[in-house]
Design a protein around this motif. Structure first.
Motif, short mmCIF file in Angstrom:
data_model
loop_
_atom_site.label_atom_id
_atom_site.label_comp_id
_atom_site.label_asym_id
_atom_site.label_seq_id
_atom_site.Cartn_x
_atom_site.Cartn_y
_atom_site.Cartn_z
N SER A 157 35.18 33.96 31.11
CA SER A 157 33.88 34.62 31.10
C SER A 157 33.52 35.05 32.52
O SER A 157 33.55 34.24 33.44
CB SER A 157 32.81 33.67 30.55
N ILE A 158 33.22 36.33 32.67
CA ILE A 158 32.79 36.86 33.97
C ILE A 158 31.81 37.99 33.71
O ILE A 158 32.07 38.88 32.90
CB ILE A 158 33.98 37.34 34.83
N ASN A 159 30.69 37.95 34.39
CA ASN A 159 29.69 39.01 34.30
C ASN A 159 29.73 39.80 35.59
O ASN A 159 29.22 39.35 36.63
CB ASN A 159 28.30 38.41 34.07
N CYS A 217 39.31 43.06 34.43
CA CYS A 217 37.93 43.12 33.95
C CYS A 217 37.85 44.24 32.92
O CYS A 217 38.19 45.38 33.22
CB CYS A 217 36.97 43.38 35.11
N ASP A 246 26.75 40.37 37.88
CA ASP A 246 26.20 39.21 38.59
C ASP A 246 27.16 38.88 39.73
O ASP A 246 28.26 38.39 39.51
CB ASP A 246 26.07 38.04 37.61
N ARG A 260 27.26 36.52 41.91
CA ARG A 260 27.68 35.12 41.99
C ARG A 260 28.80 34.83 40.99
O ARG A 260 29.77 34.13 41.32
CB ARG A 260 26.48 34.21 41.72
N SER A 261 28.68 35.36 39.78
CA SER A 261 29.72 35.17 38.76
C SER A 261 31.05 35.76 39.22
O SER A 261 32.11 35.14 39.07
CB SER A 261 29.29 35.82 37.44
N GLN A 280 32.49 33.62 42.27
CA GLN A 280 33.00 32.33 41.81
C GLN A 280 34.34 32.49 41.09
O GLN A 280 35.26 31.68 41.29
CB GLN A 280 31.99 31.66 40.88
N THR A 281 34.44 33.52 40.28
CA THR A 281 35.68 33.76 39.54
C THR A 281 36.83 34.08 40.48
O THR A 281 37.94 33.55 40.34
CB THR A 281 35.49 34.91 38.53
N ARG A 327 32.38 39.25 29.29
CA ARG A 327 31.07 38.65 29.59
C ARG A 327 30.92 37.30 28.90
O ARG A 327 30.33 36.38 29.46
CB ARG A 327 29.94 39.59 29.16
N ASP A 328 31.43 37.16 27.69
CA ASP A 328 31.39 35.88 26.98
C ASP A 328 32.72 35.70 26.24
O ASP A 328 32.89 36.17 25.13
CB ASP A 328 30.22 35.84 26.00
#
Length: 319
Positions: A56-58, A7, A61, A63-64, A67-68, A33-34
Motif C-alpha cells: 500500500s502506497i499513497n 506505482c 502523501d 510521508r507514505s 517511508q515506502t 493505494r490499498d
C-alpha cells in the motif's frame, strides 16, 4: 537481484511491466493505494499476482512515499499511477491534474530526500503535444496539450526534467503514443469496439455508439511499450523518448479491421453520436520514434492491424 517499485501496478502497463521485470529476474514491488482491498485483476490475468510484492502506497502523501522508498530501497521506480483516461479528464480535471502531477512530484522529492541511487521512469503521453497536424512529433516538438489529461502529463514531464537537471536525479520520461491490449477496460475506445463487435458476432443485436471516428492515432501493442520503459532506465544517462510505431491510422480503420476479423461489415453495426465528441479533440497524432530506435535499440514489434486482431482473439478466448 534488482528491486523495482511499480506505482500503478494494477493498470494495463503496470501489469505487463511487472511480468517483464519478473522474467528478467527482478524483485518486483507493486504499489496500490490499498493493497488489501485492490483486486489486481490484471496481475491475476497474467498469472503473476503471487509473484509481485503488493504494498500500500499513497503517492499523494509525501510521508507514505518516503517511508515506502526508505523501506524497500528500490533500484528503479516506475511511475505509472494516476488517472489514465483522456475522456474522463474533461469531467474530472482537478482530480486528473492532482493525481498525475502531485504524485510525480512526491516521488521525485522522496528520491531526492532519500539520497538513494534510484532510477526513475515517468509515464508521459503524446497528449502533451496536442494537435501537431501532419507533423510527426519528436522529443523537440513543443507541448500544446488540448485536454486536462495532457496538461497534467505536461506538468509531470517538466517536473522530471527539472529534477534531472537541478538535482542530478536519474529520471526520464517515455512519451508514449497510444498503446492497447486485452487488459484495457471498456472505457477505452479500442476495447469498447472489440468487446461490442465480439458480442455482435455471437448474436447480440446491440449497436456500437461512437464519437468522432475520423480521428487518427499511432496505435501500438502495450507489451512492446513496457520494454521501452525498461530500456530507458538502463541507459548510462537518463533522457526522454518518444515511444510509438511511427505509423498513423484512422479510428475507422481500427473499427473496420476488428469487424472484418469477425466476418462482419462494421457499417451495419456502428452509429455516430455527436454528444460523444470531446470539447477539444486532436484530429491526428503522428510520431517520430527515431531517437528510441537509435539510442535504445527499440522498435515497435506490432502495428495497429496486429493489435486489432490480437485484441479480438484474446476477447474471444476469454469468453
Amino acid at each position: 537481484m534488482k528491486k523495482a517499485l511499480i506505482c500503478g501496478v494494477s493498470g494495463q502497463d503496470g501489469a505487463y511491466l511487472a511480468k517483464l521485470l519478473l522474467d528478467k529476474g527482478y524483485d518486483v514491488y507493486g504499489g496500490s493505494r490499498d493493497a488489501q482491498m485492490s483486486s489486481f485483476f490484471n496481475l491475476r490475468r497474467l498469472d503473476i499476482w503471487s509473484d509481485v510484492h503488493l504494498i500500500s502506497i499513497n503517492i499523494h502523501d509525501f510521508r507514505s512515499v518516503l517511508q515506502t522508498i526508505l523501506k524497500i530501497k528500490p533500484d528503479e521506480i516506475y511511475n505509472l499511477a494516476g488517472q489514465s483516461s483522456v475522456g474522463l479528464s474533461f469531467e474530472q480535471p482537478v482530480e486528473t491534474l492532482e493525481s498525475i502531477s502531485v504524485g510525480t512530484l512526491n516521488l521525485l522529492e522522496a528520491i531526492r530526500f532519500s539520497n538513494l541511487p534510484i532510477r526513475f521512469y515517468n509515464a508521459g503521453s503524446s497528449e502533451c503535444f496536442g494537435d501537431t497536424g501532419t507533423l510527426a512529433a519528436d522529443e523537440s516538438t513543443p507541448f500544446r496539450p488540448r485536454s486536462p489529461y495532457g496538461v497534467a502529463k505536461a506538468a509531470a514531464f517538466w517536473q522530471v526534467a527539472n529534477y534531472r537537471e537541478a538535482y542530478n536525479i536519474q529520471a526520464g520520461t517515455g512519451i508514449l503514443f497510444n498503446h492497447e491490449s486485452p487488459l484495457r477496460p471498456e472505457r477505452f475506445v479500442t476495447q469498447k469496439i472489440v468487446a461490442t463487435a465480439c458480442r455482435v458476432a455471437k448474436g447480440s443485436k446491440e449497436t456500437l455508439i461512437l464519437g468522432n471516428i475520423d480521428i487518427a492515432r499511432d496505435w501500438g501493442w502495450a507489451p512492446d511499450y513496457v520494454e521501452a520503459m525498461w530500456l530507458i532506465l538502463q541507459q548510462a544517462q537518463l533522457d526522454d523518448y518518444v515511444i510509438a510505431t511511427g505509423k498513423t491510422t484512422k479510428l475507422k480503420d481500427f473499427i473496420r479491421i476488428v469487424f472484418e476479423t469477425l466476418g462482419l461489415d462494421w457499417h451495419a453495426h456502428v452509429r455516430i453520436d455527436e454528444s460523444f465528441f470531446r470539447p477539444t479533440d486532436i484530429a491526428e497524432g503522428h510520431a517520430n520514434p527515431m531517437k528510441a530506435y537509435k539510442q535504445l535499440g527499440w522498435k515497435a514489434g506490432h502495428k495497429m492491424e496486429d493489435v486489432a486482431r490480437m485484441m479480438v482473439e484474446s476477447f474471444n478466448m476469454r469468453d
